[in-house]
Design a protein around this motif. Structure first.
Motif, short mmCIF file in Angstrom:
data_model
loop_
_atom_site.label_atom_id
_atom_site.label_comp_id
_atom_site.label_asym_id
_atom_site.label_seq_id
_atom_site.Cartn_x
_atom_site.Cartn_y
_atom_site.Cartn_z
N HIS A 161 -3.42 -3.18 11.80
CA HIS A 161 -4.36 -3.05 10.68
C HIS A 161 -5.38 -1.95 10.94
O HIS A 161 -5.70 -1.17 10.04
CB HIS A 161 -5.04 -4.40 10.41
CG HIS A 161 -4.05 -5.51 10.18
ND1 HIS A 161 -3.19 -5.51 9.09
CD2 HIS A 161 -3.76 -6.62 10.88
CE1 HIS A 161 -2.43 -6.59 9.15
NE2 HIS A 161 -2.74 -7.27 10.22
N LEU A 221 1.98 2.15 4.87
CA LEU A 221 1.16 2.87 3.90
C LEU A 221 2.01 3.86 3.10
O LEU A 221 1.48 4.72 2.40
CB LEU A 221 0.02 3.60 4.62
CG LEU A 221 -1.01 2.70 5.31
CD1 LEU A 221 -2.04 3.52 6.10
CD2 LEU A 221 -1.74 1.81 4.31
N GLU A 224 -5.34 6.22 7.35
CA GLU A 224 -5.83 6.45 5.98
C GLU A 224 -7.07 7.32 6.00
O GLU A 224 -7.24 8.22 5.17
CB GLU A 224 -6.24 5.11 5.38
CG GLU A 224 -5.47 4.70 4.19
CD GLU A 224 -6.08 3.45 3.53
OE1 GLU A 224 -7.19 3.02 3.89
OE2 GLU A 224 -5.41 2.92 2.66
N ALA A 235 2.25 0.84 10.82
CA ALA A 235 1.09 1.16 9.97
C ALA A 235 1.43 2.31 9.02
O ALA A 235 1.16 2.25 7.83
CB ALA A 235 -0.10 1.52 10.84
N LYS A 262 -3.77 1.40 10.49
CA LYS A 262 -3.68 1.77 9.07
C LYS A 262 -5.00 2.39 8.60
O LYS A 262 -5.02 3.42 7.95
CB LYS A 262 -3.39 0.53 8.21
CG LYS A 262 -1.94 0.11 8.20
CD LYS A 262 -1.75 -1.04 7.21
CE LYS A 262 -0.29 -1.49 7.20
NZ LYS A 262 -0.10 -2.76 6.48
N HIS A 316 0.84 -1.20 0.00
CA HIS A 316 0.00 0.00 0.00
C HIS A 316 0.87 1.26 0.00
O HIS A 316 1.92 1.27 0.63
CB HIS A 316 -0.92 -0.01 1.22
CG HIS A 316 -1.88 -1.16 1.23
ND1 HIS A 316 -1.68 -2.26 2.00
CD2 HIS A 316 -3.02 -1.37 0.54
CE1 HIS A 316 -2.67 -3.12 1.79
NE2 HIS A 316 -3.49 -2.61 0.91
#
Ligand code: CP
Ligand code: NVA
Length: 303
Positions: free
Chosen positions: A292, A66, A299, A62, A295, A36
């Motif tokens: 997770h 990303l 985001e 995280a 993240k 990602h």
């Protein structure tokens, strides 16, 4: 959607569900080898005034996962210790980074930073709440059980920051919650009253751990003395003894009940070695899920 993540009560069910759903997708894609890059070129500042293993590393992993970058510091490293006001700190950091992740003592600190910061402030634990942790716990319950329908979810032990965020999660997601806390260690009264007003389902505080755990599907435990309460450790060991999650107590729950512990665990205190390492413990999946969900949070909040 709120600009900041300070407490779960500030959100609607659909908003938190979207974060959990996104975290489940990110987890699946990461396992498939997807790289990602949604936060490439973005930077976060982490301001941590209490120790942390999981929250710090999972937020950093995280952000890097990303494509972004992280600047970590404690108050000791910056001018706050020399009296620089939080409101100045907030406005300055917001000129450099795209979000501020904070672990501190008073909830008023994250609230003041949020009031002045032009970028999102994310609560990574205060004395009052641990909202990001409880989102990864909710994710773990959904992963293991599919949905909240028909589940008996129990909180065992101190009415602390984790308990308060679980109470708010119960109100937002609309599931019933049973807590068992010793007298004098109940959750925050205002948090409880507000959650009960919002929720259609019962949020019950009992004193008897055996009654609470009977037929449970999910049992949450946490340390008896939280960070900042080290002086009370010995007294709390006595007060909380009956609240230890051991095999005998666990046997009162459903056979397929899962045991959650946000960690760090004190084996022999709030949980036995046998239960933490046993087949019903999901503590290490829960720890993984922090990365997770972080993240998904980063985001979502970083623009
Ligand atoms: N569960 C949790 O918040 O752990 P850390 O204190 O290690 O971050
Ligand atoms: N209630 C605990 C949680 C640690 C992750 C504490 O505040 O120390």
């Amino acid at each position: 959607m709120q600009k900041h993540l300070l407490a779960l009560k500030d959100f609607e069910r659909s908003q938190l569900t979207a974060l959990v759903d996104r975290a489940l997708v990110l987890k699946k894609e990461a396992a498939q080898g997807v790289r990602h890059q949604s936060l490439a070129g973005r930077t976060i500042s982490m301001l941590f005034d209490k120790p942390s293993t999981r929250t710090r590393v999972s937020f950093e992993a995280a952000m890097y996962g990303l494509g972004g970058q992280v600047i970590h510091m404690s108050s000791k490293d910056c001018q706050l210790t020399r009296g620089e006001p939080l409101k100045d700190m907030a406005r300055v950091l917001a000129r450099y980074v795209q979000a501020i992740v904070v672990r501190t003592f008073g909830q008023h600190v994250v609230e003041e930073l949020a009031r002045y910061s032009g970028v999102p402030v994310i609560n990574a634990l205060t004395d009052l709440y641990h909202p990001c942790q409880v989102l990864s716990d909710v994710m773990t319950v959904l992963e293991k059980k599919g949905s909240f329908d028909q589940l008996k979810i129990v909180w065992l032990g101190d009415g602390n920051n984790m308990a308060n965020s679980w109470i708010e999660a119960a109100a937002v997601f609309g599931f019933p919650l049973t807590l068992a806390c010793p007298e004098g260690y109940a959750p925050d009264r205002r948090v409880l009253e507000a959650a009960r007003q919002r929720s259609q389902r019962p949020i019950t505080v009992l004193a008897d751990p055996a009654e609470a755990v009977r037929d449970a599907d999910v049992i949450n435990v946490d340390v008896w003395a939280s960070m900042g309460q080290e002086d009370e450790q010995e007294k709390r060991k006595q007060v909380f003894q009956a609240y230890q999650l051991n095999s005998e107590l666990l046997a009162r729950a459903n056979r397929e009940a899962v045991v959650l512990h946000c960690l760090p665990a004190h084996r022999g205190e709030e949980i036995t070695e046998e239960v933490l390492e046993g087949r019903q413990s999901v503590a290490f999946d829960q720890a993984e899920n922090k990365m997770h969900i972080h993240k998904a949070i980063l985001e979502h909040f970083i623009r």
